[in-house]
Design a protein around this motif. Structure first.
Motif, PDB file in Angstrom:
ATOM      1  N   ARG A   1       0.820  -1.207   0.034  1.00 47.07           N
ATOM      2  CA  ARG A   1       0.039  -0.096  -0.061  1.00 47.07           C
ATOM      3  C   ARG A   1       0.840   1.342   0.006  1.00 47.07           C
ATOM      4  O   ARG A   1       0.478   2.241  -0.749  1.00 47.07           O
ATOM      5  CB  ARG A   1      -0.784  -0.020   1.298  1.00 47.07           C
ATOM      6  CG  ARG A   1      -1.824  -1.012   1.114  1.00 47.07           C
ATOM      7  CD  ARG A   1      -3.049  -0.711   2.300  1.00 47.07           C
ATOM      8  NE  ARG A   1      -3.377   0.461   2.371  1.00 47.07           N
ATOM      9  CZ  ARG A   1      -3.108   1.435   3.435  1.00 47.07           C
ATOM     10  NH1 ARG A   1      -2.639   1.237   4.778  1.00 47.07           N
ATOM     11  NH2 ARG A   1      -3.616   2.773   3.275  1.00 47.07           N
ATOM     12  N   ALA A   2       2.010   1.210   0.889  1.00 49.06           N
ATOM     13  CA  ALA A   2       2.819   2.437   0.844  1.00 49.06           C
ATOM     14  C   ALA A   2       3.385   2.666  -0.436  1.00 49.06           C
ATOM     15  O   ALA A   2       3.642   3.744  -0.901  1.00 49.06           O
ATOM     16  CB  ALA A   2       3.966   2.108   1.883  1.00 49.06           C
ATOM     17  N   LEU A   3       3.797   1.525  -1.225  1.00 51.80           N
ATOM     18  CA  LEU A   3       4.517   1.709  -2.630  1.00 51.80           C
ATOM     19  C   LEU A   3       3.238   2.298  -3.680  1.00 51.80           C
ATOM     20  O   LEU A   3       3.590   3.039  -4.513  1.00 51.80           O
ATOM     21  CB  LEU A   3       5.065   0.317  -2.923  1.00 51.80           C
ATOM     22  CG  LEU A   3       6.505   0.051  -2.232  1.00 51.80           C
ATOM     23  CD1 LEU A   3       6.768  -1.215  -2.401  1.00 51.80           C
ATOM     24  CD2 LEU A   3       7.393   1.115  -2.682  1.00 51.80           C
ATOM     25  N   PHE A   4       2.184   1.222  -3.575  1.00 49.60           N
ATOM     26  CA  PHE A   4       1.360   1.645  -4.663  1.00 49.60           C
ATOM     27  C   PHE A   4       0.097   2.229  -4.530  1.00 49.60           C
ATOM     28  O   PHE A   4      -0.749   2.180  -5.370  1.00 49.60           O
ATOM     29  CB  PHE A   4       1.482   0.125  -5.479  1.00 49.60           C
ATOM     30  CG  PHE A   4       2.454  -0.215  -5.887  1.00 49.60           C
ATOM     31  CD1 PHE A   4       3.454   0.162  -6.612  1.00 49.60           C
ATOM     32  CD2 PHE A   4       3.070  -1.729  -5.306  1.00 49.60           C
ATOM     33  CE1 PHE A   4       4.871  -0.296  -7.016  1.00 49.60           C
ATOM     34  CE2 PHE A   4       4.509  -2.180  -5.664  1.00 49.60           C
ATOM     35  CZ  PHE A   4       5.321  -1.533  -6.606  1.00 49.60           C
ATOM     36  N   GLY A   5      -0.289   2.361  -3.318  1.00 50.68           N
ATOM     37  CA  GLY A   5      -1.492   2.931  -2.917  1.00 50.68           C
ATOM     38  C   GLY A   5      -2.618   1.950  -2.917  1.00 50.68           C
ATOM     39  O   GLY A   5      -2.488   0.878  -2.823  1.00 50.68           O
ATOM     40  N   PRO A   6      -3.880   2.433  -2.847  1.00 53.57           N
ATOM     41  CA  PRO A   6      -5.210   1.595  -2.429  1.00 53.57           C
ATOM     42  C   PRO A   6      -5.328   0.408  -3.598  1.00 53.57           C
ATOM     43  O   PRO A   6      -5.017   0.636  -4.796  1.00 53.57           O
ATOM     44  CB  PRO A   6      -6.349   2.640  -2.699  1.00 53.57           C
ATOM     45  CG  PRO A   6      -5.708   3.823  -2.846  1.00 53.57           C
ATOM     46  CD  PRO A   6      -4.455   3.863  -3.229  1.00 53.57           C
ATOM     47  N   VAL A   7      -5.787  -0.729  -2.803  1.00 52.47           N
ATOM     48  CA  VAL A   7      -5.996  -1.878  -3.639  1.00 52.47           C
ATOM     49  C   VAL A   7      -7.659  -2.033  -3.909  1.00 52.47           C
ATOM     50  O   VAL A   7      -8.599  -1.834  -3.112  1.00 52.47           O
ATOM     51  CB  VAL A   7      -5.657  -3.013  -2.803  1.00 52.47           C
ATOM     52  CG1 VAL A   7      -5.691  -4.353  -3.568  1.00 52.47           C
ATOM     53  CG2 VAL A   7      -3.996  -2.658  -2.407  1.00 52.47           C
ATOM     54  N   ALA A   8      -7.927  -2.352  -5.249  1.00 51.00           N
ATOM     55  CA  ALA A   8      -9.319  -2.797  -5.591  1.00 51.00           C
ATOM     56  C   ALA A   8      -9.753  -4.366  -5.389  1.00 51.00           C
ATOM     57  O   ALA A   8     -10.515  -4.339  -4.958  1.00 51.00           O
ATOM     58  CB  ALA A   8      -9.568  -2.426  -7.024  1.00 51.00           C
ATOM     59  N   GLN A   9      -8.683  -4.976  -5.761  1.00 52.06           N
ATOM     60  CA  GLN A   9      -8.975  -6.628  -5.594  1.00 52.06           C
ATOM     61  C   GLN A   9      -7.926  -7.378  -5.212  1.00 52.06           C
ATOM     62  O   GLN A   9      -6.589  -6.774  -5.298  1.00 52.06           O
ATOM     63  CB  GLN A   9      -9.266  -6.933  -7.061  1.00 52.06           C
ATOM     64  CG  GLN A   9     -10.640  -6.638  -7.413  1.00 52.06           C
ATOM     65  CD  GLN A   9     -10.953  -7.239  -9.041  1.00 52.06           C
ATOM     66  OE1 GLN A   9     -10.137  -7.386  -9.745  1.00 52.06           O
ATOM     67  NE2 GLN A   9     -12.316  -7.381  -9.166  1.00 52.06           N
ATOM     68  N   ILE A  10      -7.999  -8.515  -4.647  1.00 50.85           N
ATOM     69  CA  ILE A  10      -6.863  -9.342  -4.116  1.00 50.85           C
ATOM     70  C   ILE A  10      -7.195 -10.868  -4.178  1.00 50.85           C
ATOM     71  O   ILE A  10      -8.596 -11.296  -4.223  1.00 50.85           O
ATOM     72  CB  ILE A  10      -6.583  -9.220  -2.685  1.00 50.85           C
ATOM     73  CG1 ILE A  10      -5.310  -9.920  -2.055  1.00 50.85           C
ATOM     74  CG2 ILE A  10      -7.540  -9.558  -1.589  1.00 50.85           C
ATOM     75  CD1 ILE A  10      -4.766  -9.476  -0.803  1.00 50.85           C
ATOM     76  N   THR A  11      -6.509 -11.374  -4.868  1.00 54.48           N
ATOM     77  CA  THR A  11      -6.793 -13.032  -5.063  1.00 54.48           C
ATOM     78  C   THR A  11      -5.316 -13.710  -3.914  1.00 54.48           C
ATOM     79  O   THR A  11      -4.223 -13.324  -4.357  1.00 54.48           O
ATOM     80  CB  THR A  11      -6.211 -13.209  -6.519  1.00 54.48           C
ATOM     81  OG1 THR A  11      -7.271 -12.313  -7.210  1.00 54.48           O
ATOM     82  CG2 THR A  11      -6.939 -15.027  -6.716  1.00 54.48           C
ATOM     83  N   ALA A  12      -5.808 -14.848  -3.187  1.00 56.58           N
ATOM     84  CA  ALA A  12      -4.732 -15.199  -2.487  1.00 56.58           C
ATOM     85  C   ALA A  12      -4.643 -16.735  -2.104  1.00 56.58           C
ATOM     86  O   ALA A  12      -6.068 -17.462  -2.499  1.00 56.58           O
ATOM     87  CB  ALA A  12      -4.783 -14.644  -1.022  1.00 56.58           C
TER      88      ALA A  12
END
Ligand code: NAD
Ligand code: 89Y
Length: 340
Positions: free
Chosen positions: A184-195
């Motif tokens: 998050r610190a590098l690329f900002g907010p996240v829309a989707q995650i797959t784990a």
């Protein structure tokens, strides 16, 4: 002089006490731990006179501006709520809460007092990670489009923190939370995650491997991979390794704290090894330094009236990523963060 009280005198709190001792204009005036032996030992080591085995008594007696909550997660909610009732500033260890709903309530409780709430999310404060974040934010490699944030180790973390072997959840909640926060610190907010997750070590209860793919709102795709089942020589604990590709070049933070900037057909390499503070020890010195840096920033925020970068409100987004990663792994599908 800002006065603080620390609750939870366990494994990690010793680092926090050393860090407070090194910050000018701060004094820890009281300690609390429900284990009288740990309490007495920490009081002796750091020369603290006021000691409590019950946090309610500590808050009742008051006389401090902030509280440092260094207990494990099950007690964070009740302690943060007590701090809010006592109208003091709060710095609280990660993971902040047991559930996202609790975390939201805890943020609201402190917000209502007008006091500061910082989460002790220290990995983004490690100097090597910080240098990489600063390079990226300065536009050194143009616009980023890919990132890999990787933490792979076989270090025996269970020796110092036995509870890590006992929970249903392990690596995402304990360690992945930091690595997701760096994303998050590098690329900002996240829309989707797959784990996906796996348990390799049969002696522990939770997952010790997690691989997560994040789609950031700005179009960056990042891969956050964490493992405590990786045998490698040399062992890299507790280094986070970074690979970032941008439109004008790439950044690599490699093992041994080497940061290299690749652009215009050349690579420039920098030694970004953290200093060994006088109370710190290898290999933890990287983390130790970040504890000193984040706590210094907490104090600066109080003095300057600034909101900390890892405020409670900010940390809700990191916490949501943890929740979403577990949901994705359990359900075998991509999770849209907006649904949490
Ligand atoms: P620990 O179990 O060694 O210490 C916790 C202490 O809190 C114990 O001494 C316990 O008696 C005390 N305690 C618990 N509930 C209490 C209560 N209600 N009132 C008073 N005392 C209470 O745990 P630890 O390994 O020091 O971890 C503490 C926190 O620090 C955890 O949340 C962990 O995730 C976090 N941690 C963070 C980092 C980091 O780099 N940020 C590293 C390690 C641990
Ligand atoms: O608890 C964890 C943390 O926050 O940093 C490393 C650790 O101590 C073990 O994974």
């Amino acid at each position: 002089m800002l006065k603080g009280a620390l609750i939870g005198c366990g494994f990690f709190a010793q680092n926090q006490m050393h860090a407070w001792a090194g910050i000018e204009g701060v004094e820890i005036v009281a300690l609390c731990d429900r284990d009288p032996e740990r309490l007495a030992q920490t009081a002796r080591d750091f020369g603290i006179a006021r000691c409590y085995t019950d946090a309610a008594d500590l808050f009742e007696d008051a006389g401090f501006d902030f509280v440092d909550i260094a207990t494990t997660v099950p007690t964070h909610k009740s302690l943060v709520e007590m701090a809010a009732r006592a109208q003091v500033h709060v710095i609280c260890q990660k993971p902040f809460a047991l559930t996202l709903a609790d975390a939201r309530d805890m943020v609201s409780a402190v917000q209502a007092t007008g006091k500061t709430l910082m989460i002790h999310e220290n990995f983004r404060w490690q100097s090597a990670v910080r240098r990489t974040i600063d390079c990226l934010r300065a536009g050194t490699i143009g616009t980023p489009f890919f990132g890999r944030i990787s933490f792979r180790s076989g270090y025996d973390v269970y020796a110092g923190q036995p509870y890590l072997a006992e929970g249903e959840r392990f690596i995402i909640e304990d360690l992945g939370i930091h690595i997701l926060d760096i994303a998050r610190a590098l690329f900002g907010p996240v829309a989707q995650i797959t784990a996906t997750t796996a348990r390799i070590n049969p002696a522990i209860k939770g997952e010790d491997v997690a691989t997560m793919m994040l789609a950031h709102h700005n179009g960056v795709t990042s891969v956050v991979d964490c493992s405590y089942a990786t045998r490698r020589t040399p062992e890299t604990f507790p280094q986070t390794l970074l690979e970032i590709d941008g439109t004008a070049g790439s950044l690599r933070l490699d093992a041994g704290y080497r940061l290299s900037v690749h652009k215009e057909g050349a690579a420039t390499s920098y030694d970004v090894a953290p200093p060994l503070l006088d109370w710190a020890s290898q290999p933890w010195h990287n983390i130790h330094e970040s504890v000193a840096l984040i706590q210094r920033d907490f104090i600066d925020c109080l003095l300057d009236g600034r909101t900390p970068e890892t405020s409670g409100a900010d940390n809700l987004e990191t916490f949501a990523l943890v929740e979403a990663a577990y949901r994705s792994a359990a359900q075998g599908r991509t999770i849209d963060l907006a649904t949490l």
